[in-house]
Design a protein around this motif. Sequence first.
Motif, PDB file in Angstrom:
ATOM      1  N   UNK A 127       0.836  -1.205   0.000  1.00 20.79           N
ATOM      2  CA  UNK A 127       0.000   0.000   0.000  1.00 20.79           C
ATOM      3  C   UNK A 127       0.870   1.254   0.000  1.00 20.79           C
ATOM      4  N   UNK A 128       1.967   1.205   0.771  1.00 15.71           N
ATOM      5  CA  UNK A 128       2.891   2.337   0.796  1.00 15.71           C
ATOM      6  C   UNK A 128       3.519   2.560  -0.582  1.00 15.71           C
ATOM      7  N   UNK A 129       3.634   1.481  -1.371  1.00  9.18           N
ATOM      8  CA  UNK A 129       4.217   1.573  -2.709  1.00  9.18           C
ATOM      9  C   UNK A 129       3.213   2.083  -3.732  1.00  9.18           C
ATOM     10  N   UNK A 130       1.969   2.299  -3.304  1.00  8.12           N
ATOM     11  CA  UNK A 130       0.987   2.894  -4.198  1.00  8.12           C
ATOM     12  C   UNK A 130      -0.180   2.011  -4.569  1.00  8.12           C
ATOM     13  N   UNK A 131      -0.238   0.794  -4.049  1.00  4.83           N
ATOM     14  CA  UNK A 131      -1.334  -0.114  -4.385  1.00  4.83           C
ATOM     15  C   UNK A 131      -2.527   0.127  -3.457  1.00  4.83           C
ATOM     16  N   UNK A 132      -3.714  -0.129  -3.969  1.00  4.56           N
ATOM     17  CA  UNK A 132      -4.917  -0.049  -3.138  1.00  4.56           C
ATOM     18  C   UNK A 132      -4.935  -1.225  -2.151  1.00  4.56           C
ATOM     19  N   UNK A 133      -5.810  -1.155  -1.169  1.00  5.81           N
ATOM     20  CA  UNK A 133      -5.919  -2.241  -0.189  1.00  5.81           C
ATOM     21  C   UNK A 133      -6.288  -3.547  -0.887  1.00  5.81           C
ATOM     22  N   UNK A 166       8.337  -1.920  -0.272  1.00 11.28           N
ATOM     23  CA  UNK A 166       7.865  -0.529  -0.333  1.00 11.28           C
ATOM     24  C   UNK A 166       8.390   0.248  -1.519  1.00 11.28           C
ATOM     25  N   UNK A 167       9.315  -0.353  -2.297  1.00  7.80           N
ATOM     26  CA  UNK A 167       9.842   0.317  -3.494  1.00  7.80           C
ATOM     27  C   UNK A 167       8.869   0.056  -4.654  1.00  7.80           C
ATOM     28  N   UNK A 168       8.284   1.092  -5.229  1.00  9.89           N
ATOM     29  CA  UNK A 168       7.245   0.899  -6.265  1.00  9.89           C
ATOM     30  C   UNK A 168       7.696   0.037  -7.440  1.00  9.89           C
ATOM     31  N   UNK A 169       8.948   0.145  -7.845  1.00 11.04           N
ATOM     32  CA  UNK A 169       9.417  -0.635  -9.005  1.00 11.04           C
ATOM     33  C   UNK A 169       9.611  -2.114  -8.678  1.00 11.04           C
ATOM     34  N   UNK A 170       9.638  -2.456  -7.413  1.00 12.05           N
ATOM     35  CA  UNK A 170       9.793  -3.856  -7.006  1.00 12.05           C
ATOM     36  C   UNK A 170       8.472  -4.449  -6.516  1.00 12.05           C
ATOM     37  N   UNK A 171       7.894  -3.841  -5.507  1.00 14.28           N
ATOM     38  CA  UNK A 171       6.630  -4.348  -4.973  1.00 14.28           C
ATOM     39  C   UNK A 171       6.739  -5.772  -4.472  1.00 14.28           C
ATOM     40  N   UNK A 172       5.856  -6.661  -4.939  1.00 17.03           N
ATOM     41  CA  UNK A 172       5.806  -8.042  -4.455  1.00 17.03           C
ATOM     42  C   UNK A 172       7.063  -8.814  -4.840  1.00 17.03           C
TER      43      UNK A 172
END
Length: 534
Positions: free
Chosen positions: A267-273, A413-419
Amino acid sequence: MSSRSFLQGAFILSIAGIIVKVMGALYRIPLARLIGGEGIGLYQMAYPIYTMLLALSTAGIPVAISILVSEKQSRNDDKGAKRVFLVSLSILAVIGLVFTLLLILSSKWLAAHVLFDTRAFYALIAVAPAIFVTAISSAFRGYFQGNQTMVPTALSQVVEQFIRVATVLALAYIFLPRGIEFAAAGAAFGAVTGSLAALFVLVAAYISFRNKRQKNNPVSLAAIYDVEPIISLTKRIVALALPISIGGLVVPIMQVVDATIIPTRLQDAGHSIARATELFGQFSGMANVLINLPPIITISIAVSLVPAISEAMAKNQIEEARYRINLAMWMTFLIGLPASAGLFILAAPIAEMLFKIPEVGQSIAVLAPSALLLGLYQTTRGALQGLGKTYLPVINLTVGIIIKGSLNYILVGIPTLGIIGAGIATVTGFTASVLLNYHHVKKHTGFKMNWKRNVTIPFICTILMAVLAFLAYDLAVEPLGNTLSVLIAITAGILVYSFSLLFLGGVKVRDLNAIPRIGPRIAKFLTRLKIFNV
């Protein structure tokens, strides 16, 4: 115990493990159709509590039995080995009974205040007796493993699962007219009938084993050894078992932490719940399930390795201990390398075939090395447990999990990595634990890896397998579709890997001969062909 017996034990346990897993996966299909999602939910509610209490009740005592029985038998102290078994059986019976009564007495409160569904009470009550029965069974399994006799353990596991599955489906069907909660309770009771069937098999095997031992060794050498006092023996059992028990709690705790950290950082990386929950579900509930399939075999190697190392060290046969560790490492790389490569190469197609969600492939691909790393952790843990250093794998796993947790927070938490960051964290954490285990195995045994046989040859064969599997899929997918192409690629990969292993000398005649029944026949047939270096 010969190295041939060690290989046979690992093979027998592996086959049993595969059969049990397959039955465990298949029965859920008719059960889900029978009692629906709500019934499955009630059924599943009882199991986390049951498995947690079961883990606490058995703890690491079966491993401790295996180590101490092997140690006693290496000195021909049969009475001492029997004494270890009886003391441990008493401890497990008391602990199992206490946790069974605890679950029965607290089931109403747990259903109402922990599971938040009072209907789960019936499933909790139904499954409770299985804790006591399984605790007793685990003592017998530890005794047989200490004697390096794996057939009773393997047979009991298969019988247990068969009776369990039959009971689950039969009682769910019988009690469904009375209500969904009673159908779920009937299904949960399968754990009780299954464990009782397993105990029956183990007791029968124990009586037969003791009669044969008495007949073949009428004169015991135990008289030349001092009888170990019960208090002293109990202290040794607890000292060996306690670290294993604590280690068994480390992973579930980390799973809870993961369930908090990963969705939050997504979520901190920009994804919705909703999207964060979806990605976490793909990672933990889909990709992780596949990654944990190859270790079904490697855990059998680790179980067989514990008494094998304990026996060799008790006899002061350090070279034999090193050889057995090398043998176990060879088997682990032999299975783990192609499994990891196959999951990496065919990640997206496998995800599409199994889950109809190709996106899961990114999690499978990044987690793929964990199939090998988890196997290596299990094997090195087995070696350290056989050496009596049961606390070291727990410390090393804790270090790895701290690294994993820290990297989860940073990378997810890094948007380019995420999961993908969660996968990198998992692989890095396991790598650290494996390297620490490996260091301690070398330190305490002087073990030296046979790099050519254990790593280089399987690695070359894995590369050949991966290239051909990729090409086979690529050529077949357009005319035949995804599912059939995946199956063709896997089949082609297995054939190439197997034949290249034989050709390069990665598997020898003595290795094939160690496989019960079919092994010697395969070895004889391949020897006639002459083109294989077996």
